[in-house]
Design an enzyme around this catalytic site. Structure first.
Site, PDB file in Angstrom:
ATOM      1  N   ASP A  33       0.853  -1.190   0.000  1.00 40.17           N
ATOM      2  CA  ASP A  33       0.000   0.000   0.000  1.00 40.17           C
ATOM      3  C   ASP A  33       0.888   1.239   0.000  1.00 40.17           C
ATOM      4  O   ASP A  33       1.859   1.325   0.760  1.00 40.17           O
ATOM      5  CB  ASP A  33      -0.917  -0.012   1.233  1.00 40.17           C
ATOM      6  CG  ASP A  33      -2.055   0.982   1.106  1.00 40.17           C
ATOM      7  OD1 ASP A  33      -3.217   0.540   1.025  1.00 40.17           O
ATOM      8  OD2 ASP A  33      -1.782   2.206   1.084  1.00 40.17           O
ATOM      9  N   ASN A  90     -12.750  -3.522   2.311  1.00 47.33           N
ATOM     10  CA  ASN A  90     -13.637  -2.362   2.413  1.00 47.33           C
ATOM     11  C   ASN A  90     -14.590  -2.404   1.227  1.00 47.33           C
ATOM     12  O   ASN A  90     -14.157  -2.624   0.087  1.00 47.33           O
ATOM     13  CB  ASN A  90     -12.824  -1.068   2.388  1.00 47.33           C
ATOM     14  CG  ASN A  90     -11.958  -0.905   3.621  1.00 47.33           C
ATOM     15  OD1 ASN A  90     -12.313  -1.383   4.697  1.00 47.33           O
ATOM     16  ND2 ASN A  90     -10.820  -0.250   3.464  1.00 47.33           N
ATOM     17  N   GLY A  96     -15.769   2.261   3.444  1.00 45.90           N
ATOM     18  CA  GLY A  96     -14.527   3.019   3.292  1.00 45.90           C
ATOM     19  C   GLY A  96     -13.757   2.682   2.032  1.00 45.90           C
ATOM     20  O   GLY A  96     -12.559   2.958   1.943  1.00 45.90           O
ATOM     21  N   GLN A  97     -14.450   2.125   1.019  1.00 43.80           N
ATOM     22  CA  GLN A  97     -13.750   1.779  -0.226  1.00 43.80           C
ATOM     23  C   GLN A  97     -13.488   3.034  -1.048  1.00 43.80           C
ATOM     24  O   GLN A  97     -14.404   3.829  -1.290  1.00 43.80           O
ATOM     25  CB  GLN A  97     -14.576   0.766  -1.043  1.00 43.80           C
ATOM     26  CG  GLN A  97     -13.836   0.271  -2.275  1.00 43.80           C
ATOM     27  CD  GLN A  97     -14.547  -0.882  -2.978  1.00 43.80           C
ATOM     28  OE1 GLN A  97     -15.638  -1.295  -2.576  1.00 43.80           O
ATOM     29  NE2 GLN A  97     -13.920  -1.390  -4.020  1.00 43.80           N
ATOM     30  N   HIS A 103     -10.131  -5.390  -3.528  1.00 39.34           N
ATOM     31  CA  HIS A 103      -8.803  -5.672  -2.968  1.00 39.34           C
ATOM     32  C   HIS A 103      -8.938  -6.074  -1.513  1.00 39.34           C
ATOM     33  O   HIS A 103      -9.791  -5.562  -0.781  1.00 39.34           O
ATOM     34  CB  HIS A 103      -7.870  -4.462  -3.097  1.00 39.34           C
ATOM     35  CG  HIS A 103      -8.459  -3.171  -2.622  1.00 39.34           C
ATOM     36  ND1 HIS A 103      -9.337  -2.432  -3.389  1.00 39.34           N
ATOM     37  CD2 HIS A 103      -8.308  -2.483  -1.462  1.00 39.34           C
ATOM     38  CE1 HIS A 103      -9.694  -1.354  -2.710  1.00 39.34           C
ATOM     39  NE2 HIS A 103      -9.093  -1.369  -1.532  1.00 39.34           N
ATOM     40  N   LEU A 104      -8.070  -6.982  -1.139  1.00 40.57           N
ATOM     41  CA  LEU A 104      -8.003  -7.469   0.238  1.00 40.57           C
ATOM     42  C   LEU A 104      -6.810  -6.786   0.912  1.00 40.57           C
ATOM     43  O   LEU A 104      -5.683  -6.891   0.419  1.00 40.57           O
ATOM     44  CB  LEU A 104      -7.812  -8.991   0.212  1.00 40.57           C
ATOM     45  CG  LEU A 104      -7.706  -9.714   1.554  1.00 40.57           C
ATOM     46  CD1 LEU A 104      -8.945  -9.515   2.406  1.00 40.57           C
ATOM     47  CD2 LEU A 104      -7.475 -11.219   1.304  1.00 40.57           C
ATOM     48  N   HIS A 105      -7.083  -6.067   2.017  1.00 36.09           N
ATOM     49  CA  HIS A 105      -5.996  -5.462   2.788  1.00 36.09           C
ATOM     50  C   HIS A 105      -5.420  -6.516   3.735  1.00 36.09           C
ATOM     51  O   HIS A 105      -6.179  -7.170   4.478  1.00 36.09           O
ATOM     52  CB  HIS A 105      -6.510  -4.321   3.663  1.00 36.09           C
ATOM     53  CG  HIS A 105      -6.991  -3.102   2.934  1.00 36.09           C
ATOM     54  ND1 HIS A 105      -6.239  -1.958   2.804  1.00 36.09           N
ATOM     55  CD2 HIS A 105      -8.160  -2.850   2.298  1.00 36.09           C
ATOM     56  CE1 HIS A 105      -6.926  -1.050   2.135  1.00 36.09           C
ATOM     57  NE2 HIS A 105      -8.102  -1.556   1.820  1.00 36.09           N
TER      58      HIS A 105
END
Ligand code: AMP
Length: 117
Positions: A33, A90, A96-97, A103-105
């Site tokens: 990120d 998200n 909160g996207q 995507h996977l945090h």
């Protein structure tokens, strides 16, 4: 939700813009990120053009599984698998996207608060 082929993650997947890639397979790409919220903060994306979790189809199930397996492998590679980490999708505004390529945090390297803000 409509998928934007010119979105930032689509460009990262096509290698049109740089990212610090930490994992790649036929179906999945993972990169750091750019604005990390934890000592380890990796984004794991399917190469499929899917905007949000809502847009996954039943025949994406195997690839959804690959995202989690990739996260687990990266957590191990980063040395956070034994202390623990957090995986988050998200989704849309309340979730909160901000980027509409699903995507996977993967976050770890510090103790996570609960509940999140
Ligand atoms: P979300 O809010 O779940 O959509 O998360 C989007 C994430 O993408 C944020 O944590 C951003 O810091 C991150 N991000 C935005 N642009 C880039 C980029 N070019 N490379 C890597 N991460 C990015």
């Amino acid at each position: 939700m409509q998928y934007d082929d010119n979105g930032i993650f689509a460009k990262i997947i096509r290698k049109e813009i740089p990212a610090n890639i930490v994992f790649e397979s036929d179906n999945v790409l993972a990169f750091e990120d750019i604005n990390p919220k934890a000592p380890v903060h990796i984004l794991i994306v399917p190469k499929l053009p899917v905007a949000t979790v809502n847009d996954f189809e039943p025949d994406h199930a195997a690839i959804i599984g690959e995202l989690v397996l990739a996260a687990r492998q990266i957590a191990k590679d980063k040395g956070i698998d034994e202390k623990g980490y957090r995986l988050v999708f998200n989704t849309l505004d309340d979730g909160g996207q901000e980027i509409y390529h699903v995507h996977l945090h993967l976050m770890g390297g510090r103790r996570m608060a609960w509940p999140p803000g």
